[in-house]
Scaffold this motif. Sequence first.
Motif, PDB file in Angstrom:
ATOM      1  N   ILE A 186       0.828  -1.208   0.000  1.00 32.94           N
ATOM      2  CA  ILE A 186       0.000   0.000   0.000  1.00 32.94           C
ATOM      3  C   ILE A 186       0.860   1.255   0.000  1.00 32.94           C
ATOM      4  O   ILE A 186       0.344   2.355   0.120  1.00 32.94           O
ATOM      5  N   VAL A 187       2.182   1.096  -0.112  1.00 29.05           N
ATOM      6  CA  VAL A 187       3.047   2.267  -0.247  1.00 29.05           C
ATOM      7  C   VAL A 187       4.045   2.045  -1.379  1.00 29.05           C
ATOM      8  O   VAL A 187       4.390   0.922  -1.710  1.00 29.05           O
ATOM      9  N   GLU A 188       4.463   3.130  -1.964  1.00 29.80           N
ATOM     10  CA  GLU A 188       5.490   3.159  -3.001  1.00 29.80           C
ATOM     11  C   GLU A 188       6.260   4.445  -2.760  1.00 29.80           C
ATOM     12  O   GLU A 188       5.930   5.191  -1.840  1.00 29.80           O
ATOM     13  N   HIS A 189       7.212   4.725  -3.618  1.00 24.61           N
ATOM     14  CA  HIS A 189       7.970   5.963  -3.486  1.00 24.61           C
ATOM     15  C   HIS A 189       7.033   7.179  -3.373  1.00 24.61           C
ATOM     16  O   HIS A 189       6.300   7.491  -4.297  1.00 24.61           O
ATOM     17  N   ARG A 190       7.045   7.813  -2.207  1.00 23.15           N
ATOM     18  CA  ARG A 190       6.235   9.008  -1.924  1.00 23.15           C
ATOM     19  C   ARG A 190       4.735   8.832  -2.200  1.00 23.15           C
ATOM     20  O   ARG A 190       4.048   9.749  -2.619  1.00 23.15           O
ATOM     21  N   LEU A 191       4.245   7.611  -1.987  1.00 24.16           N
ATOM     22  CA  LEU A 191       2.808   7.345  -2.181  1.00 24.16           C
ATOM     23  C   LEU A 191       2.310   6.405  -1.091  1.00 24.16           C
ATOM     24  O   LEU A 191       2.953   5.411  -0.775  1.00 24.16           O
ATOM     25  N   ALA A 192       1.164   6.750  -0.508  1.00 25.55           N
ATOM     26  CA  ALA A 192       0.499   5.843   0.429  1.00 25.55           C
ATOM     27  C   ALA A 192      -0.971   5.755   0.047  1.00 25.55           C
ATOM     28  O   ALA A 192      -1.585   6.750  -0.336  1.00 25.55           O
ATOM     29  N   LEU A 193      -1.516   4.550   0.125  1.00 30.06           N
ATOM     30  CA  LEU A 193      -2.939   4.362  -0.168  1.00 30.06           C
ATOM     31  C   LEU A 193      -3.734   4.270   1.130  1.00 30.06           C
ATOM     32  O   LEU A 193      -3.261   3.697   2.107  1.00 30.06           O
ATOM     33  N   VAL A 194      -4.933   4.842   1.105  1.00 30.31           N
ATOM     34  CA  VAL A 194      -5.837   4.688   2.251  1.00 30.31           C
ATOM     35  C   VAL A 194      -7.227   4.288   1.760  1.00 30.31           C
ATOM     36  O   VAL A 194      -7.587   4.565   0.624  1.00 30.31           O
ATOM     37  N   GLY A 195      -7.985   3.670   2.635  1.00 32.91           N
ATOM     38  CA  GLY A 195      -9.378   3.344   2.344  1.00 32.91           C
ATOM     39  C   GLY A 195      -9.527   2.330   1.224  1.00 32.91           C
ATOM     40  O   GLY A 195      -8.689   1.450   1.042  1.00 32.91           O
ATOM     41  N   ASP A 196     -10.594   2.473   0.451  1.00 32.68           N
ATOM     42  CA  ASP A 196     -10.905   1.486  -0.581  1.00 32.68           C
ATOM     43  C   ASP A 196      -9.860   1.424  -1.687  1.00 32.68           C
ATOM     44  O   ASP A 196      -9.820   0.454  -2.438  1.00 32.68           O
ATOM     45  N   SER A 197      -9.008   2.441  -1.814  1.00 29.55           N
ATOM     46  CA  SER A 197      -7.907   2.359  -2.776  1.00 29.55           C
ATOM     47  C   SER A 197      -7.026   1.172  -2.430  1.00 29.55           C
ATOM     48  O   SER A 197      -6.460   0.528  -3.301  1.00 29.55           O
ATOM     49  N   ALA A 198      -6.901   0.914  -1.141  1.00 27.18           N
ATOM     50  CA  ALA A 198      -6.034  -0.171  -0.683  1.00 27.18           C
ATOM     51  C   ALA A 198      -6.808  -1.477  -0.525  1.00 27.18           C
ATOM     52  O   ALA A 198      -6.255  -2.549  -0.708  1.00 27.18           O
ATOM     53  N   HIS A 199      -8.065  -1.391  -0.176  1.00 28.89           N
ATOM     54  CA  HIS A 199      -8.838  -2.602   0.110  1.00 28.89           C
ATOM     55  C   HIS A 199     -10.325  -2.331  -0.056  1.00 28.89           C
ATOM     56  O   HIS A 199     -10.951  -1.692   0.765  1.00 28.89           O
ATOM     57  N   GLY A 200     -10.859  -2.830  -1.141  1.00 23.36           N
ATOM     58  CA  GLY A 200     -12.299  -2.726  -1.309  1.00 23.36           C
ATOM     59  C   GLY A 200     -12.897  -3.972  -0.707  1.00 23.36           C
ATOM     60  O   GLY A 200     -12.301  -5.042  -0.787  1.00 23.36           O
ATOM     61  N   MET A 201     -14.018  -3.878  -0.063  1.00 29.92           N
ATOM     62  CA  MET A 201     -14.567  -5.089   0.535  1.00 29.92           C
ATOM     63  C   MET A 201     -16.081  -5.100   0.456  1.00 29.92           C
ATOM     64  O   MET A 201     -16.735  -4.118   0.200  1.00 29.92           O
ATOM     65  N   GLY A 226       7.939  11.647   3.023  1.00 30.40           N
ATOM     66  CA  GLY A 226       7.953  10.599   2.009  1.00 30.40           C
ATOM     67  C   GLY A 226       9.029   9.556   2.274  1.00 30.40           C
ATOM     68  O   GLY A 226       9.264   8.676   1.449  1.00 30.40           O
ATOM     69  N   ASP A 227       9.685   9.639   3.431  1.00 26.59           N
ATOM     70  CA  ASP A 227      10.775   8.708   3.763  1.00 26.59           C
ATOM     71  C   ASP A 227      10.288   7.254   3.689  1.00 26.59           C
ATOM     72  O   ASP A 227       9.226   6.906   4.209  1.00 26.59           O
ATOM     73  N   ALA A 228      11.100   6.437   3.049  1.00 21.17           N
ATOM     74  CA  ALA A 228      10.693   5.042   2.823  1.00 21.17           C
ATOM     75  C   ALA A 228      10.459   4.286   4.132  1.00 21.17           C
ATOM     76  O   ALA A 228       9.562   3.440   4.224  1.00 21.17           O
ATOM     77  N   GLN A 229      11.246   4.603   5.167  1.00 19.86           N
ATOM     78  CA  GLN A 229      11.083   3.899   6.442  1.00 19.86           C
ATOM     79  C   GLN A 229       9.750   4.272   7.094  1.00 19.86           C
ATOM     80  O   GLN A 229       9.102   3.456   7.734  1.00 19.86           O
ATOM     81  N   VAL A 230       9.382   5.547   6.944  1.00 19.66           N
ATOM     82  CA  VAL A 230       8.130   6.042   7.513  1.00 19.66           C
ATOM     83  C   VAL A 230       6.952   5.309   6.861  1.00 19.66           C
ATOM     84  O   VAL A 230       6.055   4.801   7.535  1.00 19.66           O
TER      85      VAL A 230
END
Lengths: 256, 404
Positions: free
Chosen positions: B281-296, B329-333
């Motif tokens: 659910i994360v990539e370089h400087r990108l995080a997904l939340v909500g249904d973008s990450a998991h539709g159910m 956008g730190d990768a560890q974060v």
Amino acid sequence: MSDATTQPRSNTSAGTISGATIRADEAAHFGKLAKDWWDPKGSSAMLHRLNPVRLQFLREAIDLHWACDIEARRPLAGKSALDVGCGAGLLCEPLARLGADVTGVDAAPENAAAAAVHAEGAGFDIRYIAGEVGALDLGTFDLVTAMEVIEHVADKRAFVAALAARLAPGGLMVLSTPNRTPQSRLLMIGAAEGVGLIPRGTHHWDDFITPEELDALLDEAGLDMGEPRGIGFSPAKGLHLSDNLALNYIVTARAR
Amino acid sequence: MTDKRDLLILGGGLVGMTLALAAAKKGLSSHLVDRADPASLTADGFDGRASAISTASWRLFRHVGLEETLEPHGCDIAAIAVLDQMKRGRLDFRPEPHEGTLGRMFANRQLRLALHEAAKKEPLISWHAPVEVLSRDRSEFGVSATLGDGTVLEAALMIGAEGRGSPSREEAGFKMASWDYSHRAMITGLDHSKSHENIAWEIFYPDGPFALLPMLDGPDGQHRSALVWTVDEKDAAGVLKLSDRAFLAEVHKRMGDLLGELTLNSSRSSYPLSFQHTAKIVEHRLALVGDSAHGMHPIAGQGLNLGLRDVGALVEVLDEALRLGLDLGDAQVLAKYEKWRALDSLMVMGATDSLTRIFGIPGKTASAVRRLGMAGIQRTSWLKAFFMNEARGVSGDLPELLKA
């Protein structure tokens, strides 16, 4: 695990480096170097993983030393900071975000140049200098850090004295380094360098320094060492602050 | 001079907007971009959708200062009753008085109104809507989006909150485990003559669940519930074409006189159901939340709650990054956020998916097994406690913002 390649040499050429003063053809080269340093999956991967852990210790130390609000976004506002063995600025940029007026020093001119190129891209005003901290006329700083550096230095006594000389009255010093234990030999050199987690040849175990030895050196330089904290590793938690000093430790020091 | 902010939130739905507000409470500035016109989204009768807000999600709304505005619009769920069709044997989830409610029902429209009002007042949120995003860019030092009107928005971190079809997720090339339930949810608001007594009904048919969720009484004292009726995709077109009267007759067939006489109080809408999950659910400087990450599947009312747990976790991780001086956008974060969320969403989604499958098997034997299973759960108190805690959203490792 190295932020620096500090080796004591005399007559090191020194000079302030900024992104703007680097020749165009060289900028491309340093840009590439910076990219590798800043690539979380690149050869500095372990340093990237170490960064949040040492920053966590640093933040607590800053809050305690200057009685800062633990929620404050810029606890170092109005303060100067010197990072010795700065590499490409992995620690300098967070210090700048925390509000400090930051100077980074690295013995390798390539590192300092790469750091300057990266800082310019990220929009930071950080002063990077190539050279030996002992040979440079830098003035003094409220915060002096040298993370994963002292293990690479041959004359540790002279290095600690040079750091102490850069510390302003009432200032805070934070150091981190691998411990010299059978565990660190096995894990950091045997295992980590063996499988390529840390570039091979980064560390020489005999050059590692124990907390007791570091305490003695700091004492000679007129500094009191704080209680060291371990930086441990576990598969579940990754790198984390711990009470086990066997692998790597981080510690504060301040003038008596 | 561009206005570079901390966050570039793409998608201003319930999750995206709650994220913008929760982030602002921690001093994080954001660009919030949505293609829909806010006025039409909050118009009366836009849709009849309603959401079950778990206890944990309610705490998040409280933290962002929405408690007072929302309080009068929530209908407590005092108990959840589960039936296998209209057969004998019923499974009740009713907490002890000291355990509090199982959640509250809100019309999505009320949630939107409260969020919009708060977002307008929040100086750290720059809200761009309605506008299309023409292109997205994630580079070494930051992210940007070019809007339909030519504006370029810049930030340190991009957040994909566009929902199921998330273009930012597609562009990042995340592989989704997904399957279509080949079912469709029919959604509408019902007025009924009997009181719902704050009970949420889940009646399981082989086609899928038929859920009645208690809502507050209407302005003239009408008793109200929200209906979520799952039908097979092959029957959906037929159901959609029914007149309101014929539709109500079909509804009545499935719930009997549970709530007395029925009338519709909103327009009817329908949504295709599918299961989507991405471990990344994360990539370089990108995080997904909500249904973008998991539709159910909306069977257990957990979709929005799961999204709000994403919000709580992401804001906590970003707040810590700010305290440590790390790049947002730190990768560890971002890795910390991903690790935290991975297990929780898969657990909730797995439970919901198997619930759908168990009740989706037709035939008498299956039905008997289901009722036996329900009786089993009814008798086993720890299992009931587990289900109730899941419904409340208070199990697992909760973000600070979702704690009391």
